[in-house]
Design an enzyme around this catalytic site. Sequence first.
Site, PDB file in Angstrom:
ATOM      1  N   HIS A 143       0.469  -1.277  -0.355  1.00  0.00           N
ATOM      2  CA  HIS A 143      -0.456   0.009   0.079  1.00  0.00           C
ATOM      3  C   HIS A 143       0.699   1.230   0.311  1.00  0.00           C
ATOM      4  CE1 HIS A 143      -3.498   2.220   0.971  1.00  0.00           C
ATOM      5  NE2 HIS A 143      -2.678   3.380   1.702  1.00  0.00           N
ATOM      6  N   GLU A 144       1.227   1.371   0.899  1.00  0.00           N
ATOM      7  CA  GLU A 144       2.994   2.488   1.251  1.00  0.00           C
ATOM      8  C   GLU A 144       3.284   2.967  -0.044  1.00  0.00           C
ATOM      9  OE1 GLU A 144       1.214   4.482   3.046  1.00  0.00           O
ATOM     10  OE2 GLU A 144       0.381   2.919   4.320  1.00  0.00           O
TER      11      GLU A 144
END
Length: 174
Positions: A143-144
Amino acid sequence: MTNFIEIAQLGAKVLRLQAEPIADASSTETQQLIKTLQESLATTEGVGIAAPQISISKQVIIIASRPTLRYPQAPLMEPTVMINPSFTALSETKEKDWEGCLSIPGIRARVPRYKKIQIKYLDQQGTAIDIILEDFVARVFQHEFDHLQGKVYLDRLESNEDIYSENEYLLAIK
Ligand code: NI
């Protein structure tokens, strides 16, 4: 008192840029960026943050998996700063599970991600690290990492039907 840093919200151009690699991990500028990012994350219930979310288009993320109001089931992991990260998938298929994003308030979605990945990054001292992540923390990393490519989790969905309001999400996970 720490200064409140505004989290960039979906629609902000900075969230759609390819972030620049860090040239010098140990520079004062990089250390200041890391400090600001740590402070910003600490003011949220998030389990990770990427520099573009504080409007700095540089390749720095922090993974800080911990049980919070937003993620009651999250495992505890020491907050880890990752500079210029990259990864390789070690599982062929992806699994769908819940994600949210500080830059996209009010909704959650079931996002397909690799279950097991090998990641490489520089730590805060500039040392090259090579580790394997699985399950929830592998999800947080992906996600990051996406934030550094100008992507958000909504870009990864199989179907808009996987998007839930925060309230419906809380009912769904009960
Ligand atoms: Ni996010």
